[in-house]
Write a protein that holds these residues in place. Structure first.
Motif, short mmCIF file in Angstrom:
data_model
loop_
_atom_site.label_atom_id
_atom_site.label_comp_id
_atom_site.label_asym_id
_atom_site.label_seq_id
_atom_site.Cartn_x
_atom_site.Cartn_y
_atom_site.Cartn_z
N HIS A 174 -2.93 3.15 9.76
CA HIS A 174 -2.00 2.66 8.74
C HIS A 174 -1.19 3.84 8.18
CE1 HIS A 174 -0.59 0.46 5.11
NE2 HIS A 174 -0.76 1.65 4.53
N GLU A 175 -1.86 4.94 7.87
CA GLU A 175 -1.15 6.12 7.33
C GLU A 175 -0.20 6.69 8.38
OE1 GLU A 175 -1.22 6.30 4.31
OE2 GLU A 175 -3.05 5.18 3.92
N HIS B 17 3.05 4.96 8.34
CA HIS B 17 4.02 5.50 7.39
C HIS B 17 4.76 6.71 7.98
CE1 HIS B 17 3.03 2.89 4.13
NE2 HIS B 17 1.79 3.32 4.01
N GLU C 205 4.24 -1.35 3.06
CA GLU C 205 2.81 -1.40 3.36
C GLU C 205 2.49 -2.37 4.50
OE1 GLU C 205 0.70 0.69 2.35
OE2 GLU C 205 2.10 1.63 0.96
N TYR D 103 -1.56 -4.42 -3.07
CA TYR D 103 -0.16 -4.13 -3.41
C TYR D 103 0.55 -5.40 -3.88
CZ TYR D 103 -0.93 0.38 -1.27
OH TYR D 103 -1.41 1.63 -0.99
ZN LIG Z 1 0.20 2.54 2.95
#
Ligand SMILES: [Zn+2]
Length: 250
Positions: free
Chosen positions: A117-118, A121, A190, A226
């Motif tokens: 996931h990171e 980004h 996200e 989120y």
């Molecule tokens: Zn994130």
């Protein structure tokens, strides 16, 4: 449920959202807060469950992150270790994927999901993904507005009582809207990072079947935190709008 409440508020007597009472808006805040606690509890239990399921390849979160970055042609982003729990993040300024204690050295599918996931980004950054750029541009403004909004509203309410002028209150609400906009723009950032992570985990063949759906479940619950933050920001604005309108009607 929250959207239903919003709709009810909107369709009230005169059909004006501004007719929402403070108690109705406060009820929304309570509902969102309870939803937030449930989401956090589910996230913790899902993460705890899948942090015990080993990666079929035995790779650590850091190794999976390195592999995802390199196989996407990204060579200028480093994978580093950071302290704390759920502190994982991508830093666009230093171009680092920072992985926490429970992810960096862990050989679990939860760790792989978070690590990827990171990296999602990092991919967004490398490709100039629009919502991420908008979100980054808002960061300095949000740091100021989140601090100043509450003070402006408090001083504004005092001024409303003495002079009848609501200007400061509405400036405060405007600043709260900036913070809410930030929370809303965070959502596509996200969800997109998670989608990139899951697509890569699947196409790389690192995870299949139940392990892949475990990674999906972990990231889905992380994303919901989120969503709750964005709903919470909206509910707070509605509360202060009701409070300011209520004061002016007194
Ligand atoms: Zn994130």
């Amino acid at each position: 449920m929250f959207l239903n409440l919003l709709y009810v508020g909107y369709e009230g007597e005169s059909g004006m959202l501004s007719n929402l009472t403070t108690s109705e808006a406060f009820f929304m805040i309570i509902v969102v807060s309870i939803a937030g606690m449930i989401v956090q509890w589910r996230l913790n239990s899902v993460m705890s469950k899948y942090s015990k399921v080993p990666m079929p390849t035995g790779m650590t979160g850091a190794e999976v992150a390195e592999l995802m970055l390199r196989s996407n042609g990204i060579t200028d982003v480093a994978v580093t270790h950071t302290g704390g729990y759920l502190t994982d993040h991508y830093d666009p300024r230093s171009k680092t994927v920072n992985l926490s204690d429970s992810v960096y050295n862990s050989r679990s599918i939860a760790a792989a999901a978070v690590a990827c996931h990171e990296c999602g980004h990092a991919l967004q950054h490398a490709q100039g993904y629009g919502p991420l750029r908008m979100r980054s541009a808002l960061v300095p403004l949000v740091q100021f507005s989140s601090q100043a909004a509450m003070w402006l509203i408090i001083i504004g309410l005092i001024m409303t009582a003495s002079s009848g002028s609501q200007t400061l209150c509405w400036v405060g609400v405007g600043l709260m809207c900036v913070s809410a906009l930030f929370s809303i723009i965070t959502l596509p950032v996200e969800y997109n990072a998670s989608n990139r992570a899951l697509a890569w985990l699947e196409s790389s063949g690192l995870l299949v079947d139940e392990e892949l759906s475990g990674a999906k479940t972990s990231l889905r619950w992380a994303a919901r935190t989120y969503l709750v933050s964005a709903l919470s920001a909206i509910a707070s604005i509605l509360y202060y709008v009701a409070l300011i309108n209520g004061r002016s009607r007194d």
